[in-house]
Design a protein around this motif. Structure first.
Motif, PDB file in Angstrom:
ATOM      1  N   LEU A   1       0.312  -1.432  -0.483  1.00 20.80           N
ATOM      2  CA  LEU A   1      -0.061   0.200  -0.213  1.00 20.80           C
ATOM      3  C   LEU A   1       1.265   1.075   0.093  1.00 20.80           C
ATOM      4  O   LEU A   1       1.998   1.337   0.324  1.00 20.80           O
ATOM      5  CB  LEU A   1      -1.456   0.169   1.374  1.00 20.80           C
ATOM      6  CG  LEU A   1      -1.762  -0.613   1.621  1.00 20.80           C
ATOM      7  CD1 LEU A   1      -2.761  -1.267   2.955  1.00 20.80           C
ATOM      8  CD2 LEU A   1      -2.971  -1.235   0.150  1.00 20.80           C
ATOM      9  N   ASP A   2       0.722   2.561  -0.879  1.00 20.56           N
ATOM     10  CA  ASP A   2       1.272   3.627  -1.106  1.00 20.56           C
ATOM     11  C   ASP A   2      -0.184   4.655   0.785  1.00 20.56           C
ATOM     12  O   ASP A   2      -0.450   4.631   1.095  1.00 20.56           O
ATOM     13  CB  ASP A   2       0.949   4.537  -2.134  1.00 20.56           C
ATOM     14  CG  ASP A   2      -0.443   4.774  -2.689  1.00 20.56           C
ATOM     15  OD1 ASP A   2      -1.266   4.270  -1.518  1.00 20.56           O
ATOM     16  OD2 ASP A   2      -0.879   4.938  -3.366  1.00 20.56           O
ATOM     17  N   LYS A   3       1.164   5.801   0.420  1.00 18.50           N
ATOM     18  CA  LYS A   3       0.697   6.163   2.357  1.00 18.50           C
ATOM     19  C   LYS A   3      -1.052   6.338   2.003  1.00 18.50           C
ATOM     20  O   LYS A   3      -1.775   6.960   2.837  1.00 18.50           O
ATOM     21  CB  LYS A   3       1.325   8.010   1.893  1.00 18.50           C
ATOM     22  CG  LYS A   3       2.369   7.644   2.533  1.00 18.50           C
ATOM     23  CD  LYS A   3       4.117   8.470   2.230  1.00 18.50           C
ATOM     24  CE  LYS A   3       5.466   8.437   2.265  1.00 18.50           C
ATOM     25  NZ  LYS A   3       5.813   9.307   2.758  1.00 18.50           N
ATOM     26  N   GLU A   4      -2.035   6.474   0.826  1.00 21.14           N
ATOM     27  CA  GLU A   4      -2.625   7.210   0.440  1.00 21.14           C
ATOM     28  C   GLU A   4      -3.594   5.692   0.820  1.00 21.14           C
ATOM     29  O   GLU A   4      -4.985   5.780   0.643  1.00 21.14           O
ATOM     30  CB  GLU A   4      -2.859   7.563  -0.300  1.00 21.14           C
ATOM     31  CG  GLU A   4      -2.606   9.311  -1.147  1.00 21.14           C
ATOM     32  CD  GLU A   4      -1.295   9.177  -0.561  1.00 21.14           C
ATOM     33  OE1 GLU A   4      -0.905   8.430  -1.989  1.00 21.14           O
ATOM     34  OE2 GLU A   4      -0.411   9.994  -0.593  1.00 21.14           O
TER      35      GLU A   4
ATOM     36  N   ASN B   1      -3.548   3.337  -1.557  1.00 21.98           N
ATOM     37  CA  ASN B   1      -3.703   2.620  -2.604  1.00 21.98           C
ATOM     38  C   ASN B   1      -2.931   1.413  -2.851  1.00 21.98           C
ATOM     39  O   ASN B   1      -1.448   1.657  -2.725  1.00 21.98           O
ATOM     40  CB  ASN B   1      -3.437   3.582  -3.893  1.00 21.98           C
ATOM     41  CG  ASN B   1      -4.048   5.202  -3.811  1.00 21.98           C
ATOM     42  OD1 ASN B   1      -5.526   4.244  -3.833  1.00 21.98           O
ATOM     43  ND2 ASN B   1      -3.875   5.941  -4.344  1.00 21.98           N
ATOM     44  N   PHE B   2      -3.102   0.460  -3.367  1.00 24.14           N
ATOM     45  CA  PHE B   2      -2.743  -1.460  -3.943  1.00 24.14           C
ATOM     46  C   PHE B   2      -1.543  -0.322  -4.501  1.00 24.14           C
ATOM     47  O   PHE B   2      -1.713  -0.538  -5.967  1.00 24.14           O
ATOM     48  CB  PHE B   2      -3.858  -2.306  -4.321  1.00 24.14           C
ATOM     49  CG  PHE B   2      -2.599  -3.586  -4.506  1.00 24.14           C
ATOM     50  CD1 PHE B   2      -2.571  -4.056  -3.194  1.00 24.14           C
ATOM     51  CD2 PHE B   2      -2.204  -4.041  -5.738  1.00 24.14           C
ATOM     52  CE1 PHE B   2      -1.641  -5.073  -3.506  1.00 24.14           C
ATOM     53  CE2 PHE B   2      -1.197  -4.680  -5.857  1.00 24.14           C
ATOM     54  CZ  PHE B   2      -1.293  -5.951  -4.848  1.00 24.14           C
ATOM     55  N   VAL B   3      -0.015  -1.786  -4.911  1.00 21.29           N
ATOM     56  CA  VAL B   3       1.068  -1.188  -5.003  1.00 21.29           C
ATOM     57  C   VAL B   3       1.259  -2.328  -5.487  1.00 21.29           C
ATOM     58  O   VAL B   3       1.896  -3.484  -4.588  1.00 21.29           O
ATOM     59  CB  VAL B   3       2.254   0.287  -4.963  1.00 21.29           C
ATOM     60  CG1 VAL B   3       1.261   0.659  -4.917  1.00 21.29           C
ATOM     61  CG2 VAL B   3       2.372  -0.599  -3.319  1.00 21.29           C
ATOM     62  N   GLU B   4       2.203  -2.545  -6.597  1.00 19.85           N
ATOM     63  CA  GLU B   4       2.753  -3.589  -6.868  1.00 19.85           C
ATOM     64  C   GLU B   4       4.206  -3.788  -6.686  1.00 19.85           C
ATOM     65  O   GLU B   4       5.481  -2.689  -6.532  1.00 19.85           O
ATOM     66  CB  GLU B   4       2.590  -3.970  -8.296  1.00 19.85           C
ATOM     67  CG  GLU B   4       1.187  -3.897  -8.783  1.00 19.85           C
ATOM     68  CD  GLU B   4       0.530  -4.869  -8.747  1.00 19.85           C
ATOM     69  OE1 GLU B   4       1.401  -6.887  -8.228  1.00 19.85           O
ATOM     70  OE2 GLU B   4      -0.381  -6.134  -8.879  1.00 19.85           O
ATOM     71  N   ASN B   5       4.866  -5.134  -5.947  1.00 20.25           N
ATOM     72  CA  ASN B   5       6.987  -4.867  -5.743  1.00 20.25           C
ATOM     73  C   ASN B   5       7.051  -5.922  -6.581  1.00 20.25           C
ATOM     74  O   ASN B   5       6.887  -7.208  -6.824  1.00 20.25           O
ATOM     75  CB  ASN B   5       6.641  -5.300  -4.269  1.00 20.25           C
ATOM     76  CG  ASN B   5       7.849  -5.631  -3.560  1.00 20.25           C
ATOM     77  OD1 ASN B   5       8.889  -5.622  -4.306  1.00 20.25           O
ATOM     78  ND2 ASN B   5       8.184  -4.204  -2.678  1.00 20.25           N
ATOM     79  N   GLU B   6       8.172  -5.135  -7.805  1.00 25.00           N
ATOM     80  CA  GLU B   6       8.673  -6.347  -8.525  1.00 25.00           C
ATOM     81  C   GLU B   6      10.013  -6.980  -7.599  1.00 25.00           C
ATOM     82  O   GLU B   6       9.625  -8.273  -7.811  1.00 25.00           O
ATOM     83  CB  GLU B   6       9.969  -5.861  -9.007  1.00 25.00           C
ATOM     84  CG  GLU B   6      10.905  -5.040  -8.590  1.00 25.00           C
ATOM     85  CD  GLU B   6      12.199  -4.139  -8.980  1.00 25.00           C
ATOM     86  OE1 GLU B   6      12.179  -4.154 -10.359  1.00 25.00           O
ATOM     87  OE2 GLU B   6      12.447  -3.412  -8.349  1.00 25.00           O
TER      88      GLU B   6
END
Length: 494
Positions: free
Chosen positions: A414-417, A419-424
């Motif tokens: 998750l980012d600070k807002e 939102n879902f974020v991928e991780n390589e």
């Protein structure tokens, strides 16, 4: 006496020379554990072995090191950058599968997972295209997954909040998804033939990376004549193959009665198409039966184990479970109509599912590959023919890629807002040319199963237990130790 002493001295000298010669030959391989005659360096893996043993060896010998299985070199890749450089950037050099004695017996160089060359390329290409035809990546398979999720919810509801072992119901539901995909039907939990098949699959999945498996690969000529777990594993293999062959025969008898409905239907059509068209075709019933075995082997224990870890972690981390449930309630309300595509609407839930897979990776290591030519990775030579293991767990715990790698922390995705974020570095399905064929199916199952379960129940440890044990059983698959859990119906559950 003098003669026997001379012979003994000569014999010891020859053994010493052979030992020194072997050590000299080993110099071209990456550094690693001390090699001993017959057993190589597997002695180290038999002493206090744990999930962390490979990472501990990497700290001692570097991110590319060698373990000797007898005289067979096994190069281990540790950490994200090393694995990325090898199996992603240089994927073409690491696409072969090694043929050790046990996998030679159960794979016969057929199917997708345990084959190479032309056979592998044709079977994998067909597997991918057929998965798409059957609806993976669309909504084609989702009704079957939702049906199994509904059956699983009902099984838990019947317990009325009393403690239960979730592993068997979970395995039944996941196995039936693969049954629908492969055989075009589901089985009842009372079907004796299906139960024998399911139990044989479980036994076969539990055998790799055990002591008996290591001994079989080191001394196949001896183990073939000895009793032990390897005999049970081979009998389980025969049971699975027999079940698959019967299903193929049933499909052949009814082939003309309907449009293709499942993997076997499509494969039988492909066999007929290719008979005259392509003399080098690898499409035959032997490959079909092996593909069936692999679809079940790769698609049941993996997903069921992840789901088992998921429920355990939800019970142990009630604050995270509560946040998931609130998000599901807020977004879906009482609606039963949601799909895998809806994961974008529930970023926290999506992050938690990813974190379960990261934090409790369900394999001891990525499936072995074989180096097809000499290649240097970060200046270290990996000689042609080396068996190569990617320590995927070291990738999923790499402190350079994850803020708190040893903690269960959904914020990794998750980012600070929020939102879902991928991780390589999220590689639980592997990478490169051998990436898991059923990745899309597994992702869909995990989302639908866990979302439906968590919107219906609160998962809690049984009374008197504060926290369920989180250490895994260490074998090729790394499930939690058997545990019980309470599925307490929620007031707003469906």
């Amino acid at each position: 006496m003098w003669i026997s002493g001379t012979l003994m001295a000569g014999l010891l000298s020859i053994m010493l020379l052979l030992f020194l010669k072997q050590l000299w030959l080993h110099k071209k391989y990456p550094p690693g554990l001390l090699w001993l005659p017959l057993i190589g360096s597997t002695w180290r893996l038999l002493i206090n072995f744990s999930q962390d043993s490979f990472m501990e060896l990497a700290e001692q010998y570097g991110n590319i090191y060698t373990i000797w299985a007898g005289n067979l070199p096994v190069v281990v890749l540790s950490g994200f950058e090393t694995v990325k450089e090898a199996i992603i950037k240089h994927s073409e050099y690491f696409d072969e599968r090694p043929m050790n004695p046990f996998f030679e017996v159960i794979g016969k160089r057929k199917g997708i997972i345990l084959s190479n060359g032309h056979n592998w390329k044709q079977q994998r290409k067909f597997g991918m295209s057929t998965m798409r035809k059957l609806g993976l990546g669309k909504k084609g398979m989702e009704p079957q997954i939702e049906e199994e999720a509904h059956q699983l919810v009902q099984t838990f509801a019947d317990m009325k909040g009393q403690s239960l072992d979730p592993s068997l119901p979970m395995t039944n539901s996941v196995t039936n998804v693969i049954c629908a995909l492969t055989l075009g039907q589901r089985f009842s939990s009372g079907d004796e033939e299906y139960l024998k098949f399911r139990d044989a699959l479980l036994l076969l999945a539990q055998f790799p990376a055990t002591i008996s498996h290591i001994l079989y690969d080191l001394f196949p000529w001896l183990m073939k004549h000895l009793p032990g777990p390897h005999k049970q594993a081979l009998a389980a293999y025969d049971c699975v193959i027999s079940f698959a062959m019967k299903e193929v025969q049933k499909h052949k008898e009814h082939q003309a009665l309907h449009e293709p409905q499942d993997f076997i239907d499509y494969y039988l059509i492909q066999i007929e198409k290719q008979k005259k068209k392509d003399p080098s075709s690898t499409y035959d019933e032997e490959n079909l039966v092996q593909c069936i075995l692999e679809l079940f082997s790769a698609g049941t224990e993996t997903t069921a184990t992840t789901l088992n870890w998921g429920l355990l972690l939800m019970a142990n981390y009630p604050d995270i479970q509560e946040k998931v449930q609130k998000e599901i309630d807020d977004v879906f309300g009482s609606s039963q109509l949601f799909s895998y595509q809806d994961r974008k609407k529930v970023p926290y839930t999506n992050a938690v599912i990813h974190e379960i897979q990261r934090f409790k990776y369900i394999l001891l290591f990525g499936l072995p590959r074989q180096c097809s030519k000499d290649v240097k990775i970060f200046g270290v030579l990996i000689p042609k023919g080396s068996i190569v293991i990617s320590d995927i767990r070291s990738v999923l715990l790499d402190h350079t890629k994850w803020e708190t790698p040893r903690e269960f922390n959904p914020n990794h995705f998750l980012d600070k807002e929020g939102n879902f974020v991928e991780n390589e570095a999220f590689l639980p399905f592997g990478a490169g040319g051998r990436v898991c064929l059923g990745e899309q199916l597994a992702r869909t199952e995990l989302f639908i199963f866990l979302t439906k379960l968590l919107r219906t129940f609160n998962f809690q440890p049984p009374e008197g237990i504060k926290k369920i044990r989180e250490e895994p059983v260490v074998r090729m698959f790394t499930p939690p130790y058997p545990y019980k859990i309470c599925a307490v119906p929620r007031n707003n559950g469906s």
